[in-house]
Scaffold this active site. Structure first.
Site, PDB file in Angstrom:
ATOM      1  N   ALA A  35       0.680  -0.970   0.063  1.00 64.35           N
ATOM      2  CA  ALA A  35      -0.211  -0.221   0.456  1.00 64.35           C
ATOM      3  C   ALA A  35       1.052   1.309  -0.170  1.00 64.35           C
ATOM      4  CB  ALA A  35      -1.061  -0.381   1.336  1.00 64.35           C
ATOM      5  N   ASP A  38       2.758   2.030  -3.288  1.00 62.74           N
ATOM      6  CA  ASP A  38       1.674   1.838  -4.634  1.00 62.74           C
ATOM      7  C   ASP A  38       1.219   3.255  -4.458  1.00 62.74           C
ATOM      8  OD1 ASP A  38       1.314  -0.568  -5.962  1.00 62.74           O
ATOM      9  OD2 ASP A  38      -0.298  -0.770  -4.290  1.00 62.74           O
ATOM     10  N   LEU A  84      -0.902  -3.733 -14.057  1.00 64.26           N
ATOM     11  CA  LEU A  84      -2.846  -3.574 -14.053  1.00 64.26           C
ATOM     12  C   LEU A  84      -2.448  -2.223 -13.311  1.00 64.26           C
ATOM     13  CD1 LEU A  84      -3.944  -7.550 -13.191  1.00 64.26           C
ATOM     14  CD2 LEU A  84      -4.389  -5.987 -15.126  1.00 64.26           C
ATOM     15  N   GLU A 120     -11.722 -12.214 -11.348  1.00 66.49           N
ATOM     16  CA  GLU A 120     -10.371 -13.224 -10.999  1.00 66.49           C
ATOM     17  C   GLU A 120      -9.498 -12.667  -9.127  1.00 66.49           C
ATOM     18  OE1 GLU A 120      -7.664 -14.675 -13.869  1.00 66.49           O
ATOM     19  OE2 GLU A 120      -9.324 -14.173 -14.827  1.00 66.49           O
ATOM     20  N   LYS A 122      -6.866 -11.729  -7.258  1.00 65.94           N
ATOM     21  CA  LYS A 122      -5.351 -11.427  -7.441  1.00 65.94           C
ATOM     22  C   LYS A 122      -4.794 -12.056  -6.215  1.00 65.94           C
ATOM     23  CE  LYS A 122      -3.233  -7.489  -8.547  1.00 65.94           C
ATOM     24  NZ  LYS A 122      -1.816  -7.173  -7.265  1.00 65.94           N
ATOM     25  N   ASP A 124      -1.645 -13.436  -4.866  1.00 62.42           N
ATOM     26  CA  ASP A 124      -0.348 -12.637  -4.132  1.00 62.42           C
ATOM     27  C   ASP A 124       0.445 -13.166  -4.340  1.00 62.42           C
ATOM     28  OD1 ASP A 124       0.963 -10.198  -3.397  1.00 62.42           O
ATOM     29  OD2 ASP A 124       0.188  -9.978  -1.114  1.00 62.42           O
ATOM     30  N   ARG A 143       8.819 -12.024 -14.778  1.00 57.29           N
ATOM     31  CA  ARG A 143       8.288 -11.282 -15.393  1.00 57.29           C
ATOM     32  C   ARG A 143       9.149 -10.246 -15.650  1.00 57.29           C
ATOM     33  NH1 ARG A 143       3.893  -6.863 -13.590  1.00 57.29           N
ATOM     34  NH2 ARG A 143       4.876  -6.898 -11.301  1.00 57.29           N
ATOM     35  N   TYR A 231      -3.471 -18.169 -15.115  1.00 58.64           N
ATOM     36  CA  TYR A 231      -4.631 -17.047 -15.003  1.00 58.64           C
ATOM     37  C   TYR A 231      -4.883 -16.516 -16.957  1.00 58.64           C
ATOM     38  CZ  TYR A 231      -1.461 -14.193 -13.734  1.00 58.64           C
ATOM     39  OH  TYR A 231      -0.162 -13.100 -13.623  1.00 58.64           O
ATOM     40  N   LYS A 297     -11.389  -8.320 -15.460  1.00 55.69           N
ATOM     41  CA  LYS A 297     -11.150  -8.281 -16.933  1.00 55.69           C
ATOM     42  C   LYS A 297     -12.407  -8.083 -17.972  1.00 55.69           C
ATOM     43  CE  LYS A 297      -7.367 -11.395 -15.498  1.00 55.69           C
ATOM     44  NZ  LYS A 297      -6.229 -12.290 -15.831  1.00 55.69           N
ATOM     45  N   LYS A 321      -7.859  -3.374  -5.856  1.00 57.32           N
ATOM     46  CA  LYS A 321      -7.393  -3.852  -4.269  1.00 57.32           C
ATOM     47  C   LYS A 321      -8.049  -3.430  -3.045  1.00 57.32           C
ATOM     48  CE  LYS A 321      -2.670  -3.890  -5.130  1.00 57.32           C
ATOM     49  NZ  LYS A 321      -1.701  -3.437  -5.562  1.00 57.32           N
ATOM     50  N   CYS A 415      17.018 -16.142  30.299  1.00 57.61           N
ATOM     51  CA  CYS A 415      15.544 -16.491  29.545  1.00 57.61           C
ATOM     52  C   CYS A 415      14.803 -16.444  30.328  1.00 57.61           C
ATOM     53  CB  CYS A 415      16.079 -17.963  28.942  1.00 57.61           C
ATOM     54  SG  CYS A 415      13.834 -18.830  28.651  1.00 57.61           S
ATOM     55  N   CYS A 418      13.230 -19.535  32.032  1.00 52.94           N
ATOM     56  CA  CYS A 418      13.817 -20.308  32.916  1.00 52.94           C
ATOM     57  C   CYS A 418      15.451 -19.594  33.655  1.00 52.94           C
ATOM     58  CB  CYS A 418      13.972 -22.088  32.028  1.00 52.94           C
ATOM     59  SG  CYS A 418      15.715 -21.546  31.255  1.00 52.94           S
ATOM     60  N   CYS A 433      17.158 -19.217  24.238  1.00 57.17           N
ATOM     61  CA  CYS A 433      17.667 -19.869  25.762  1.00 57.17           C
ATOM     62  C   CYS A 433      18.535 -21.162  25.190  1.00 57.17           C
ATOM     63  CB  CYS A 433      16.690 -20.249  26.360  1.00 57.17           C
ATOM     64  SG  CYS A 433      16.713 -21.520  27.497  1.00 57.17           S
ATOM     65  N   CYS A 438      14.451 -26.009  28.724  1.00 58.50           N
ATOM     66  CA  CYS A 438      13.465 -25.493  29.407  1.00 58.50           C
ATOM     67  C   CYS A 438      12.268 -25.643  29.694  1.00 58.50           C
ATOM     68  CB  CYS A 438      13.900 -24.243  28.155  1.00 58.50           C
ATOM     69  SG  CYS A 438      13.044 -22.904  28.867  1.00 58.50           S
TER      70      CYS A 438
HETATM   71  S1  IVH Z   1      -4.158 -10.340 -15.182  1.00 63.50           S
HETATM   72  C1  IVH Z   1      -2.821  -7.355 -18.042  1.00 63.50           C
HETATM   73  N1  IVH Z   1      -4.891 -12.363 -13.255  1.00 63.50           N
HETATM   74  O1  IVH Z   1      -1.252  -9.039 -10.332  1.00 63.50           O
HETATM   75  C2  IVH Z   1      -2.671  -8.762 -17.053  1.00 63.50           C
HETATM   76  N2  IVH Z   1      -2.465 -10.895 -12.533  1.00 63.50           N
HETATM   77  O2  IVH Z   1       0.033  -6.419 -12.305  1.00 63.50           O
HETATM   78  C3  IVH Z   1      -1.889  -8.810 -16.025  1.00 63.50           C
HETATM   79  N3  IVH Z   1      -2.136 -11.311 -10.459  1.00 63.50           N
HETATM   80  O3  IVH Z   1       1.646  -9.217 -10.188  1.00 63.50           O
HETATM   81  C4  IVH Z   1      -1.958  -9.894 -15.370  1.00 63.50           C
HETATM   82  N4  IVH Z   1      -3.539 -12.618 -10.010  1.00 63.50           N
HETATM   83  O4  IVH Z   1       0.751 -11.302 -11.487  1.00 63.50           O
HETATM   84  C5  IVH Z   1      -3.894 -11.339 -13.874  1.00 63.50           C
HETATM   85  N5  IVH Z   1      -6.000 -13.712 -11.202  1.00 63.50           N
HETATM   86  C6  IVH Z   1      -4.926 -12.186 -11.974  1.00 63.50           C
HETATM   87  C7  IVH Z   1      -4.361 -12.456 -11.093  1.00 63.50           C
HETATM   88  C8  IVH Z   1      -2.907 -12.002 -11.660  1.00 63.50           C
HETATM   89  C9  IVH Z   1      -2.967 -11.766  -9.629  1.00 63.50           C
HETATM   90  C10 IVH Z   1      -0.958 -10.503 -10.562  1.00 63.50           C
HETATM   91  C11 IVH Z   1      -0.014 -10.841 -12.004  1.00 63.50           C
HETATM   92  C12 IVH Z   1       0.510  -9.437 -11.562  1.00 63.50           C
HETATM   93  C13 IVH Z   1      -0.654  -8.953 -11.225  1.00 63.50           C
HETATM   94  C14 IVH Z   1      -0.659  -7.518 -11.871  1.00 63.50           C
END
Ligand code: IVH
Length: 677
Positions: A35, A38, A84, A120, A122, A124, A143, A231, A297, A321, A415, A418, A433, A438
Site C-alpha cells: 500500500a 502504491d 495492471l 478473478e 488477485k 499474491d 516477469r 490465469y 477483465k 485492491k 531466559c 527458566c 535460551c 527449558c
Molecule cells: S492478469 C494484463 N490475473 O497481479 C494482465 N494478474 O499487476 C495482467 N495477478 O503481478 C495480469 N492474480 O501476476 C492477472 N488472476 C490474475 C492475477 C494476476 C494475480 C498478479 C500478476 C501481476 C499483478 C498484476
C-alpha cells in the site's frame, strides 16, 4: 506547487521507489508495504502527468517491475508482460466500466454495448510465463521488467501444479501465464522449519515464493512447496477454433491440466463486479492463500485487442485492491515470550487499534535485530499491518512523531522462562535460551523427536506431545521411553487400546538407528540430510560426540556453523545425560560400520568424481576412495583436494581448474589409493 518544488518531490519519489524496487526484487526484503509502495507510485504518476516536462525515460513509472538479475539467463517475452492499473473503491470501478463502455461503444458504433467481465482473485505471488511446445514444458520465466525476465525453467519444473506435459489434445504451442504462490499452511510450515534451523523467517508468503523461484539450486525451490494458478493464455498456435473469451481460456487451461482458481466468476454488470469484490474482501481470510485484490477483465478477447493498453497498463482490465490492513498505534511496551524452539521472541504491546475488522493489541517484532535495524523504540508511534492469519507485525516507527521520551529496547541476557543464559550468535537475528530442558522448548522438542522424519513414533502426534508435557509425564525426549501403562492412563481420552498402541510404537522406534536419533535430537542446523551424513561417517553417537570441529568439517556439507553447533550440543552436560538415558532405555545409537576410516592413505582427502572413468564405475571409484580413508563429495569447492576426471568431464572440471584444484585421472587415483593392481 511550482515546477521546482515538483522536481524536488519527483526526485525524492523516484529515489524511494527505486530503492523499494531494489529491496523487493533483488534483496527479497521489502522495506515497505504494498500500500505504501502504491501510494508513492501513484503520487509520482500524478506529478508526472501534471508536469510532463519532468518525465524521464528512467523514471520507475516507465517500467513494470525490476530488471532481471544476472544470475539467470534472460527470458525474453514474446508478448510484453503487462501490469495492471489499480482501483480502490466502487466509484473507481464504475469509472473503469464507463471508460470501457465508451471505448467499446465508439469502436462498435453503439451507445451501450453489453460488456461481460470475468472476475478473478488477485493471487499474491509472482507472475510467470510458461512455454509449451507439442504439449511439453519447454521454458519458463519471471516477469522481470515485462520485456525480459529470468529463465527459471529448472526451478519451475519442481512445482507440482505446473504440468510438465499437457493433457490431450495439446496445441502445438501455447504460452500460459499465471501466478506462483505459497499456500499459507505451507508458509507457516516453512517458517517454522527455518526458525528451527536458525534462519530468519519470511515476512509473507509472497516473499518466500519469489525467493523460491529465484533459487540457484532447484532442490531449494522444491523444498518451498510452491503452487501455481494459471490465469491467462498469452499465445496459442493451433488449427482448433479460436478461444474467443477469457472465460473459455480459463476453461481450456483447466482442460490442459492447469489449476485455475475455483472462485472465478463471470459478471454481466459492474454492480455484479462490485459485489464480487466486496464479498472477497470480506472473505479473504477463508482462503489458504493470500489475495490482495480482484482482477477484473473484459471477457471478450477481441474487445481486449481493440481496447489495447496505455503505457504499462491494459485498458481492458483493472486490479481492485483491497484496503490495506494497516494502522498506526502507540508502542506501549515490548515483552518477551520464549518460543518452542528456544527463540526469544519480542512482541509489541500496543494501544489497542482496529485493523481490518479486529482489534489488535499485540504484534510481532520478530527479533532484536529487526527492532534495531528499523529503529523501533518503546513509546514510538508505529505502523502496524495485519496480513491474513499471519500475526500482526510492526512495520516501523513514524519518526516525525517522536517526542524524545522514547526508549531504546535491550534484549535480556537471561531466559525469562527458566533463567538460563541467552545466546546470541554473531551475525544471527535470533537470541535463544541455551537450556534444552527449558519448559518452553520441551513440547516442540518432544513433538519433533516423535515426528515422521525423526523417530517416526506412530500415534505420537502434536496433541499427545502437548498433553504429556502438560501433565509433567514427559519433561524431555528421554522421558518418552519411560512411559508405561500406568502413566498413560492419566492422559485424557486415552483408551487401553491406544495406550498399548503408543507403547508398542515407542518400543518399535528404539531400533530406528543413529541417523533418526540425530534428526530427533533437534541439534541446530542438523536436519535429516545432515544427520544421515554424520551417522554414516561416524557410526556411533560416541564417536560423534568426541569429534572436534575440524574432524566434523571433513564430512560432506558440514561447514563451520554446523560443526560448531554439533560441538556445542555435546558439550552440554544436560544433553549428554539425556543421551545416556536414551541408551539405558535401549535406544540404538549406532548406524553400523562407520564409513569413515581413520587410517589409510587418503584420510582427510576430499574427492570429486566427474565424467566417465576408463574402467571404474562411479560406485567402484567411491568404494576405492572410501576404502582408503578418503571421502567423495558431489560438488567442487575450496575444500576439494582432487577432482578425478574421466571422459566428457564438464563444468566440475572447469570449476576445479578455476579454483586451482588438482585434476587427476583414474590411474593417478589408483596410485594415490595404494591400489597397484
Ligand atoms: S492478469 C494484463 N490475473 O497481479 C494482465 N494478474 O499487476 C495482467 N495477478 O503481478 C495480469 N492474480 O501476476 C492477472 N488472476 C490474475 C492475477 C494476476 C494475480 C498478479 C500478476 C501481476 C499483478 C498484476
Amino acid at each position: 506547487m511550482t515546477t521546482s518544488e515538483a522536481r524536488t518531490r519527483i526526485d525524492d519519489l523516484r529515489a524511494q521507489i527505486d530503492d523499494a524496487n531494489y529491496r523487493y526484487y533483488v534483496l527479497d526484503d521489502p522495506a515497505m508495504t504494498d500500500a505504501e509502495f502504491d501510494a508513492l507510485l501513484r503520487e509520482l504518476i500524478e506529478l508526472e502527468t501534471r508536469f510532463p516536462q519532468l518525465r524521464a525515460p528512467d523514471s520507475p513509472t516507465q517500467r513494470v517491475g525490476a530488471p532481471a538479475s544476472e544470475r539467470f539467463a534472460p527470458y525474453e517475452h514474446m508478448r510484453q508482460m503487462l501490469s495492471l492499473s489499480n482501483t480502490f473503491n466502487a466509484d473507481e470501478l464504475r469509472a473503469f466500466d464507463e471508460r470501457v463502455h465508451k471505448l467499446a461503444g465508439s469502436a462498435a458504433g453503439e451507445d451501450a454495448p453489453a460488456i461481460t467481465y470475468v472476475c478473478e482473485l488477485k493471487i499474491d505471488g509472482l507472475a510467470i510465463a510458461l512455454d509449451y511446445r507439442d504439449g511439453m514444458l519447454e521454458r519458463g520465466g519471471t516477469r522481470g521488467d515485462g520485456r525480459v525476465g529470468e529463465d527459471v525453467t529448472a526451478n519451475l519444473r519442481t512445482i507440482p501444479t505446473i504440468p510438465l506435459r499437457l493433457r490431450e489434445p495439446a496445441p502445438s504451442f501455447i504460452e500460459v501465464r499465471g501466478e506462483v504462490y505459497l499456500r499459507k499452511s505451507d508458509f507457516e510450515r516453512l517458517n517454522a522449519t527455518r526458525e528451527r534451523a536458525g534462519q530468519p523467517a519470511f515476512a509473507n508468503p509472497r516473499n518466500a515464493a519469489s525467493g523460491g523461484v529465484r533459487q540457484l539450486d532447484p532442490r531449494l525451490t522444491a523444498e518451498r512447496k510452491l503452487s501455481f494458478f494459471a490465469y491467462a493464455i498469452a499465445q496459442l498456435e493451433e488449427r482448433a477454433p479460436k478461444i474467443g473469451t477469457q472465460w473459455n481460456a480459463l476453461e481450456r487451461l483447466r482442460a490442459l491440466g492447469f489449476h485455475v482458481n475455483e472462485n472465478i466468476r463471470r459478471a454481466a454488470t459492474i454492480d455484479e463486479v462490485i459485489a464480487y469484490c466486496e464479498q472477497w474482501e470480506a472473505r479473504r481470510d477463508e482462503l489458504d492463500y493470500e489475495i490482495d485484490g480482484v482482477v477484473v477483465k473484459v471477457d471478450d478477447l477481441a474487445l481486449q485487442e481493440i481496447l489495447g493498453a496505455v503505457a504499462r497498463d491494459p485498458r481492458w482490465a483493472t486490479a481492485f485492491k483491497f484496503k490495506p490492513r494497516e494502522a498506526r498505534s502507540k508502542l506501549l511496551d515490548i515483552t518477551i515470550t520464549v518460543g518452542r524452539t528456544g527463540t526469544l521472541n519480542p512482541s509489541a504491546v500496543l494501544d489497542p487499534v482496529p485493523i481490518g475488522g479486529v482489534t489488535v493489541r499485540n504484534a510481532t517484532l520478530h527479533n532484536a535485530e529487526y527492532i534495531a535495524s528499523n529503529d523501533i523504540r518503546i513509546g514510538d508511534t508505529v505502523l502496524v499491518t495485519r496480513a491474513g492469519d499471519v500475526i500482526p507485525r510492526v512495520v516501523g516507527p513514524i519518526v516525525a512523531e517522536r517526542t524524545g521520551q522514547e526508549r531504546v529496547f535491550v534484549m535480556p541476557d537471561r531466559c525469562p522462562v527458566c533463567g538460563a543464559a541467552v545466546d546470541h550468535p554473531a551475525g544471527e537475528a535470533m537470541s535463544r535460551c541455551t537450556n534444552a530442558a527449558c519448559p518452553a522448548q520441551v513440547v516442540e522438542r518432544v513433538r519433533h523427536f516423535a515426528s515422521r522424519g525423526a523417530m517416526d513414533i506412530e500415534g505420537f502426534g502434536d496433541v499427545l506431545a502437548e498433553q504429556l508435557t502438560q501433565l509433567g509425564l514427559v519433561r524431555d525426549i528421554a522421558d518418552i521411553y519411560a512411559l508405561d501403562n500406568a502413566k498413560l492412563v492419566n492422559v485424557p481420552r486415552m483408551g487401553e487400546r491406544s495406550a498399548a498402541n503408543v507403547l508398542a510404537a515407542i518400543e518399535n522406534s528404539k531400533g530406528r538407528g543413529l541417523a533418526r536419533v540425530l534428526t530427533g535430537l533437534g541439534i541446530r542446523f542438523v536436519g535429516e540430510q545432515t544427520a544421515a551424513i554424520l551417522a554414516a561417517d561416524f557410526g556411533s553417537i560416541d564417536a560423534l560426540a568426541q569429534a572436534g570441529d575440524a574432524e566434523l568439517q571433513r564430512s560432506e556439507g558440514i561447514g563451520p556453523e554446523v560443526a560448531a553447533s554439533v560441538v556445542l550440543f555435546f558439550a552440554q552436560e544436560a544433553n549428554r545425560a539425556m543421551i545416556e538415558r536414551l541408551r539405558a532405555s535401549g535406544v540404538s545409537l549406532l548406524s553400523g560400520a562407520p564409513r569413515r576410516r581413520s587410517d589409510g592413505p587418503l584420510v582427510g582427502k576430499i574427492f570429486v568424481l566427474t565424467g566417465t572413468l576408463p574402467t571404474l564405475t562411479r560406485d567402484e571409484a567411491t568404494a576405492l576412495i572410501e576404502g582408503a580413508g578418503g571421502r567423495v563429495s558431489g560438488s567442487v569447492s575450496k575444500k576439494t583436494d582432487y577432482v578425478v576426471a574421466g571422459d566428457a568431464a564438464g563444468s566440475k572440471r572447469a570449476k576445479a581448474e578455476q579454483l586451482g584444484i588438482t585434476v587427476i585421472d583414474e590411474d593417478a587415483l589408483r596410485h594415490l589409493a595404494g591400489d597397484h593392481a
